[in-house]
Design a protein around this motif. Structure first.
Motif, PDB file in Angstrom:
ATOM      1  N   SER A 168      -3.886  -6.008  -2.253  1.00 22.74           N
ATOM      2  CA  SER A 168      -4.560  -5.068  -3.143  1.00 22.74           C
ATOM      3  C   SER A 168      -5.932  -4.680  -2.590  1.00 22.74           C
ATOM      4  CB  SER A 168      -4.696  -5.682  -4.536  1.00 22.74           C
ATOM      5  OG  SER A 168      -5.235  -4.747  -5.452  1.00 22.74           O
ATOM      6  N   PRO A 177       0.809  -1.224   0.000  1.00 17.18           N
ATOM      7  CA  PRO A 177       0.000   0.000   0.000  1.00 17.18           C
ATOM      8  C   PRO A 177       0.838   1.269   0.000  1.00 17.18           C
ATOM      9  CG  PRO A 177      -0.818  -1.564   1.628  1.00 17.18           C
ATOM     10  CD  PRO A 177       0.507  -2.090   1.149  1.00 17.18           C
ATOM     11  N   THR A 178       2.083   1.182   0.454  1.00 14.34           N
ATOM     12  CA  THR A 178       2.929   2.371   0.560  1.00 14.34           C
ATOM     13  C   THR A 178       3.851   2.544  -0.640  1.00 14.34           C
ATOM     14  OG1 THR A 178       4.623   1.123   1.766  1.00 14.34           O
ATOM     15  CG2 THR A 178       2.917   2.218   3.072  1.00 14.34           C
ATOM     16  N   THR A 217      -6.088  -1.983   0.086  1.00 15.23           N
ATOM     17  CA  THR A 217      -5.974  -0.571  -0.291  1.00 15.23           C
ATOM     18  C   THR A 217      -7.337   0.061  -0.559  1.00 15.23           C
ATOM     19  OG1 THR A 217      -5.726  -1.043  -2.665  1.00 15.23           O
ATOM     20  CG2 THR A 217      -3.722  -1.038  -1.331  1.00 15.23           C
TER      21      THR A 217
END
Length: 306
Positions: A123, A66-67, A126
């Motif tokens: 995924s 996510p980052t 997110t």
């Protein structure tokens, strides 16, 4: 806070002993009792454990983070997850029973199913409107924790063996806000049989209904090695079958698909594909096409993709 309440209660008792007319059940005394009761109840509530995932290390081996900045594999899984989320949240053409239970499997070992399950869960994590629970259900050869760089511990098998255990006590909260993990659990001689037990079915039912916004992703055993994965599939709303390009025989894929005919939605992922062929969409690493009509569940996987 509690010391102030206790001091106030003591002062009230002193006044009562001095002859001051005080109510026998004053609000403050009730508050003391409430605080004590809450403290006792809080001690009995199981708390989820917390783990830190090294996101930089995951990005380095091609796992969605996510980052991390936008990447090719992140774009692939954005496309892959969209119909799965739509089905899970009841936004497809027809309502899918247990649509929020998604099993990731393969015909044989070594085709990339665990890697796919982790990426899919990452995924989904997110998303703004969904949370995700990643379950390592490949109890004979668990690998999710190792791939995430986390220690093994109690989990799925422990819950199946002891139904009185609260599931929350086995979950691992992570530094990814919307991702929770359930390890495979304590090794057991009859681990694969436990997946086909009535206790497992009851646990799946609880997972499907506990949180309306949660999607549960299972890393499952391969379909052609044991019958347990096939039993699991009958309770799933969606199954993702990972196929390694230029390795898995078409006959093996057909045999695997035949074992999960009861599942309403099947998605085929062609892993490590070098080219995009008709009916398949991809960026080079993953190609993907549907092995089922999303509304009817009828088999429709194109033969020429293998």
């Amino acid at each position: 806070m509690s010391s102030l309440i206790e001091q106030a209660a003591q002062r009230m008792e002193q006044l009562r002993q001095a002859g001051v007319d005080m109510p026998t059940s004053p609000p403050l005394a009730s508050a003391v009792d409430a605080v004590k009761k809450s403290a006792i109840e809080a001690q009995s509530i199981p708390l989820s454990r917390y783990v830190e995932i090294d996101l930089d290390a995951l990005s380095a081996v091609g796992i969605v983070s996510p980052t991390a900045p936008r990447s090719q594999i992140a774009d692939q899984f954005r496309v892959i997850k969209r119909p799965l989320i739509s089905n899970a949240m009841g936004k497809s053409a027809s309502v899918i029973v247990n649509g929020n239970l998604i099993m990731v499997t393969s015909a044989l070992p070594g085709e990339g199913k665990s890697f796919t399950a982790i990426n899919l869960a990452m995924s989904i994590a997110t998303e703004l409107d969904n949370t995700v629970l990643l379950v390592d259900a490949d109890v004979a050869r668990p690998s999710v924790m190792k791939k995430l760089g986390l220690p093994d511990g109690q989990g799925l098998l422990d819950l199946v063996l002891d139904e009185s255990t609260d599931m929350s006590s086995m979950l691992l909260k992570t530094n990814i806000d919307k991702l929770t993990i359930l390890p495979s659990g304590t090794p057991h001689a009859r681990a694969t049989e436990l997946l086909a037990s009535d206790a497992m079915i009851r646990l799946l039912d609880e997972m499907a209904r506990r949180y309306k916004d949660r999607i549960v992703v299972f890393d499952s055993p391969p379909l052609l090695l044991t019958t347990e994965a096939r039993v699991l599939a009958t309770h799933m709303g969606q199954v993702v079958v990972v196929v390694q390009a230029e390795r898995t025989l078409q006959s093996e894929v057909r045999h695997a698909l035949a074992t999960i005919e009861a599942c309403p939605v099947k998605l085929m992922l062609l892993n490590q594909a070098r080219a995009v062929s008709k009916g398949v969409y991809g960026y080079g690493g993953y190609n993907y096409g549907y092995g089922a009509d999303m509304s009817s569940g009828k088999s429709g996987y194109p033969q020429h993709q293998f």
